[in-house]
Design an enzyme around this catalytic site. Structure first.
Site, mmCIF file in Angstrom:
data_model
loop_
_atom_site.group_PDB
_atom_site.id
_atom_site.type_symbol
_atom_site.label_atom_id
_atom_site.label_comp_id
_atom_site.label_asym_id
_atom_site.label_seq_id
_atom_site.Cartn_x
_atom_site.Cartn_y
_atom_site.Cartn_z
ATOM 1 N N SER A 38 0.757 -1.261 -0.154
ATOM 2 C CA SER A 38 -0.068 -0.064 -0.009
ATOM 3 C C SER A 38 0.921 1.277 0.068
ATOM 4 O O SER A 38 2.021 1.329 -0.433
ATOM 5 C CB SER A 38 -0.888 0.010 1.210
ATOM 6 O OG SER A 38 -1.761 1.280 1.336
ATOM 7 N N TYR A 86 -4.714 7.937 -6.465
ATOM 8 C CA TYR A 86 -3.575 6.681 -6.046
ATOM 9 C C TYR A 86 -4.199 6.787 -4.501
ATOM 10 O O TYR A 86 -3.889 5.561 -4.271
ATOM 11 C CB TYR A 86 -2.333 7.487 -6.075
ATOM 12 C CG TYR A 86 -1.214 6.868 -5.443
ATOM 13 C CD1 TYR A 86 -0.787 5.631 -6.375
ATOM 14 C CD2 TYR A 86 -0.541 7.062 -4.409
ATOM 15 C CE1 TYR A 86 0.316 4.855 -5.762
ATOM 16 C CE2 TYR A 86 0.337 6.450 -3.880
ATOM 17 C CZ TYR A 86 0.944 5.278 -4.654
ATOM 18 O OH TYR A 86 2.095 4.630 -3.844
ATOM 19 N N LYS A 98 -5.071 3.138 -3.087
ATOM 20 C CA LYS A 98 -4.212 2.395 -2.001
ATOM 21 C C LYS A 98 -5.045 2.204 -0.658
ATOM 22 O O LYS A 98 -4.972 1.057 -0.099
ATOM 23 C CB LYS A 98 -3.025 3.075 -1.862
ATOM 24 C CG LYS A 98 -2.126 3.037 -2.858
ATOM 25 C CD LYS A 98 -1.306 1.725 -3.018
ATOM 26 C CE LYS A 98 0.019 1.732 -3.671
ATOM 27 N NZ LYS A 98 0.392 0.268 -4.202
HETATM 28 N N1 LIG Z 1 8.837 4.212 -4.198
HETATM 29 C C1 LIG Z 1 8.153 4.804 -3.349
HETATM 30 O O1 LIG Z 1 8.440 6.001 -2.853
HETATM 31 C C2 LIG Z 1 6.920 4.057 -2.628
HETATM 32 C C3 LIG Z 1 6.082 4.695 -1.466
HETATM 33 C C4 LIG Z 1 5.264 4.182 -1.028
HETATM 34 C C5 LIG Z 1 4.511 3.028 -1.912
HETATM 35 N N2 LIG Z 1 5.076 2.562 -2.895
HETATM 36 C C6 LIG Z 1 4.254 1.317 -3.475
HETATM 37 O O2 LIG Z 1 5.678 0.494 -3.644
HETATM 38 C C7 LIG Z 1 5.056 -0.240 -4.769
HETATM 39 C C8 LIG Z 1 6.859 -0.493 -5.643
HETATM 40 O O3 LIG Z 1 7.085 0.640 -6.022
HETATM 41 P P1 LIG Z 1 8.585 1.214 -6.674
HETATM 42 O O4 LIG Z 1 8.834 2.620 -6.511
HETATM 43 O O5 LIG Z 1 9.311 0.058 -6.408
HETATM 44 O O6 LIG Z 1 7.906 0.922 -8.303
HETATM 45 P P2 LIG Z 1 8.861 0.727 -9.368
HETATM 46 O O7 LIG Z 1 8.041 1.651 -10.548
HETATM 47 O O8 LIG Z 1 10.176 0.969 -9.251
HETATM 48 O O9 LIG Z 1 8.526 -0.855 -9.710
HETATM 49 C C9 LIG Z 1 7.402 -1.476 -9.909
HETATM 50 C C10 LIG Z 1 7.463 -2.519 -10.976
HETATM 51 O O10 LIG Z 1 6.515 -2.900 -11.403
HETATM 52 C C11 LIG Z 1 6.427 -3.333 -12.687
HETATM 53 N N3 LIG Z 1 5.072 -3.319 -13.248
HETATM 54 C C12 LIG Z 1 4.036 -2.163 -13.354
HETATM 55 N N4 LIG Z 1 3.210 -2.464 -14.101
HETATM 56 C C13 LIG Z 1 3.197 -3.786 -14.272
HETATM 57 C C14 LIG Z 1 2.162 -4.686 -15.104
HETATM 58 N N5 LIG Z 1 0.930 -4.372 -15.293
HETATM 59 N N6 LIG Z 1 2.477 -5.976 -14.973
HETATM 60 C C15 LIG Z 1 3.585 -6.340 -14.570
HETATM 61 N N7 LIG Z 1 4.623 -5.620 -14.028
HETATM 62 C C16 LIG Z 1 4.349 -4.211 -13.996
HETATM 63 C C17 LIG Z 1 7.252 -2.249 -13.362
HETATM 64 O O11 LIG Z 1 7.791 -2.768 -14.664
HETATM 65 C C18 LIG Z 1 8.452 -2.202 -12.085
HETATM 66 O O12 LIG Z 1 9.480 -3.088 -12.573
HETATM 67 C C19 LIG Z 1 4.204 0.144 -5.543
HETATM 68 O O13 LIG Z 1 2.875 -0.486 -5.420
HETATM 69 C C20 LIG Z 1 4.046 1.454 -5.231
HETATM 70 O O14 LIG Z 1 2.768 2.212 -5.126
HETATM 71 C C21 LIG Z 1 6.202 3.076 -3.382
#
Ligand SMILES: NC(=O)c1ccc[n+]([C@@H]2O[C@H](COP(=O)([O-])OP(=O)(O)OC[C@H]3O[C@@H](n4cnc5c(N)ncnc54)[C@H](O)[C@@H]3O)[C@@H](O)[C@H]2O)c1
Length: 268
Positions: free
Chosen positions: A147, A161, A165
């Site tokens: 989330s 978003y 979430k």
């Molecule tokens: N990075 C942050 O600051 C942060 C903070 C809070 C929550 N999140 C949550 O953590 C999770 C991961 O975030 P992140 O920053 O590592 O993201 P990211 O964008 O670096 O990685 C996400 C991965 O998911 C893959 N992906 C996207 N859509 C896809 C699909 N339809 N089918 C298959 N693969 C798919 C992408 O290719 C990528 O490799 C997410 O759910 C995000 O909302 C991230």
């Protein structure tokens, strides 16, 4: 020595080619799991599989767009066939589907639909496929949804978003109640801003400095921070925990002087 109970467990991670998902997949392997990986980015998946090979565990990478019709069920079916079952599932795909944060007045129907599909609908479809596989096998399991800390306060410029979430949080709680009698625990983690390569590149040094200074623990998450938490929740250490949202933001939600997010920054 503490036995985490993850040795030889069969795990899957969605969105495992980069960022938080890659870290989670590698840490689950370090804890003893064989790990199936789904992502639409084939070269990123290859790098994750190579990192898992160094742990001595097995990985099963599958290049797939999980938003295609039936893709989550197809992936879970392939995981069960390849690994012989499913014990731990981490639903990590999310973010803004390639879009930028925007004030709600500028979020058109397409934007809202896309972000809800990426974060809530996809997570629900994955949970259903994973739970069906676990129930059919009659084995206990763990489902973890990723989330966001944005669900703990108004998600400015991130209305769709944050709402999606928040839907993941509610889904998590409900599934924990419905699936508990099958021995399946369902929890969610809520990362604060996490310095993946992509997020770090989108933020200015000044913003990162100001944000870090505003956070009680005076640090920001690295992807490994979330991976450690996932291992704890997936393992026997978390055996009594279900239906919970675990906020991992170094205390950022307690801050009284969070700096304003610059317009082009990524979602957290
Ligand atoms: N990075 C942050 O600051 C942060 C903070 C809070 C929550 N999140 C949550 O953590 C999770 C991961 O975030 P992140 O920053 O590592 O993201 P990211 O964008 O670096 O990685 C996400 C991965 O998911 C893959 N992906 C996207 N859509 C896809 C699909 N339809 N089918 C298959 N693969 C798919 C992408 O290719 C990528 O490799 C997410 O759910 C995000 O909302 C991230």
């Amino acid at each position: 020595m503490i036995d985490l109970g993850l040795q030889g467990r069969r795990a899957l991670v969605t969105g495992a080619a980069a960022g938080i998902g890659r870290a989670i997949a590698v840490w689950l392997a370090r804890a003893g799991c064989d790990v199936a990986l789904a992502d639409k980015d084939a070269s990123g998946l290859k790098a994750t599989a190579e990192a898992i090979a160094e742990t001595g565990r097995r990985s099963e990478p599958l290049t797939i767009d999980l938003r295609e019709d039936g893709a989550p069920a197809q992936f879970v079916g392939q995981v069960v066939a390849a690994l012989g079952g499913l014990d731990v599932a981490v639903n990590n795909v999310g973010m803004l589907s390639g879009r930028a944060p925007a004030p709600f007045l500028e979020q058109d129907d397409r934007y809202i639909h896309d972000v809800v599909a990426q974060n809530l609908l996809l997570t629900a479809a994955c949970c259903r496929a994973e739970a069906r596989a676990m129930v059919a096998a009659g084995t206990p399991g763990v489902i973890l949804n990723v989330s966001s800390g944005e669900t703990t306060r108004p998600a400015l410029d991130l209305a769709a978003y944050g709402a999606a979430k928040a839907g993941v949080n509610h889904l998590t709680q409900t599934l924990a109640a419905e699936l508990g009698p099958h021995g399946i625990r369902v929890n969610a983690i809520a990362p604060g801003t996490t310095l993946t390569t992509e997020v770090r590149a989108a933020l200015s040094d000044e913003y990162v400095e100001a944000l870090t200074a505003s956070i009680p623990l005076q640090r920001m998450n690295e992807p490994d921070d979330l991976a450690r938490l996932v291992v704890a929740l997936a393992s026997d250490l978390g055996r009594g925990v279900t239906g919970q949202l675990v906020l991992a933001d170094n205390g950022a939600h307690l801050s009284r002087n969070r700096p304003n997010r610059p317009g082009a920054a990524s979602a957290s």
